[in-house]
Design an enzyme around this catalytic site. Sequence first.
Site, PDB file in Angstrom:
ATOM      1  N   GLU A   1       0.846  -1.166   0.210  1.00  0.00           N
ATOM      2  CA  GLU A   1       0.139  -0.021  -0.131  1.00  0.00           C
ATOM      3  C   GLU A   1       0.780   1.048   0.035  1.00  0.00           C
ATOM      4  OE1 GLU A   1      -2.762  -0.378   3.089  1.00  0.00           O
ATOM      5  OE2 GLU A   1      -3.763  -1.933   2.196  1.00  0.00           O
TER       6      GLU A   1
ATOM      7  N   GLU B   1      -6.197  -8.872   0.141  1.00  0.00           N
ATOM      8  CA  GLU B   1      -6.560  -8.902   1.611  1.00  0.00           C
ATOM      9  C   GLU B   1      -8.102  -8.532   1.467  1.00  0.00           C
ATOM     10  OE1 GLU B   1      -4.356  -6.441   4.374  1.00  0.00           O
ATOM     11  OE2 GLU B   1      -2.622  -6.648   3.109  1.00  0.00           O
TER      12      GLU B   1
END
Length: 293
Positions: free
Chosen positions: A117, A263
């Site tokens: 991220e 995720e």
Amino acid sequence: MGSRWTFNWVMFLGFLSSCVYGVGVNWGALATHKLPQKTVVQMLKDNGITRMKLFDADENTLSALAGSNIEVMVAIPNYRLKEMNNYNSAKEWVGSNIARYNFMGGVTIKYVAVGNEPFFGPFNGTYKNVTFPALRNIQNALNEAGVGDSIKVTVPLNADVYSTPQNNPVPSAGRFRRDIRGIMTQIVRFLNKSNAPLTINIYPFLSLYGSVTFPKKYAFFDGGFSITDNGIKYTNAFDANFDTLVSSLKAVGFGDLPIIVGETGWPTDGDKNANIGDAYRYYKGLLPRLAGN
């Protein structure tokens, strides 16, 4: 996301252009009561888990995975992205963390996650200019090592890399964030050229956590709230979020790029909506949906 939250992590490996590739789990190293790596690997095998996403390339973890036939995504942490802008460093990393396990009975490495991220808003652009060069160098180093056809790079992204206008908050209006649109275009162009996927992390819980007006029923898969976009009815935030990414990719010319959902999950502690009952409700809807393509 905060250390006070207890998450049950799930990884869904799937591609836009085909049916579901598989379901696996994330294995993080931050824990107060760590189990021996061999014990974890045996537990995964006993439960039929065949795919695993890591957040690093820890030697002990990878050694425990050797011979397990579990497909693995290893990772380069964000703090090492700048280092990987040097091609010699990228080659050294590939040699030490990929090539050394590439033998019969070794580790079945399928992907290298370059960062985690890295464009997440609170990072304030720290990794904005080092992610793509690192991604390119690692894939080129994989190619040079002779494993580039079977091991691909990817970048796990937070869902804040794309958004919709306030006056038209529907998936088809999805676009990459203006401040990273150019970089994201470079990244997806390179991934497309390399036959590599993009990875996205989708947490409907975080939408609920971040907005008091977000309809809770929309975070789950059992109905009660929906939106309609160009004749398509969305009954849950997971599907809408995924299609917002698809629209963002289409807008920069790569709508057919393979996508991994790296995720998704629901926490069981740390917030009023973080509890075992809601976590069960989320997975009860998610897992059959993935199994049914």
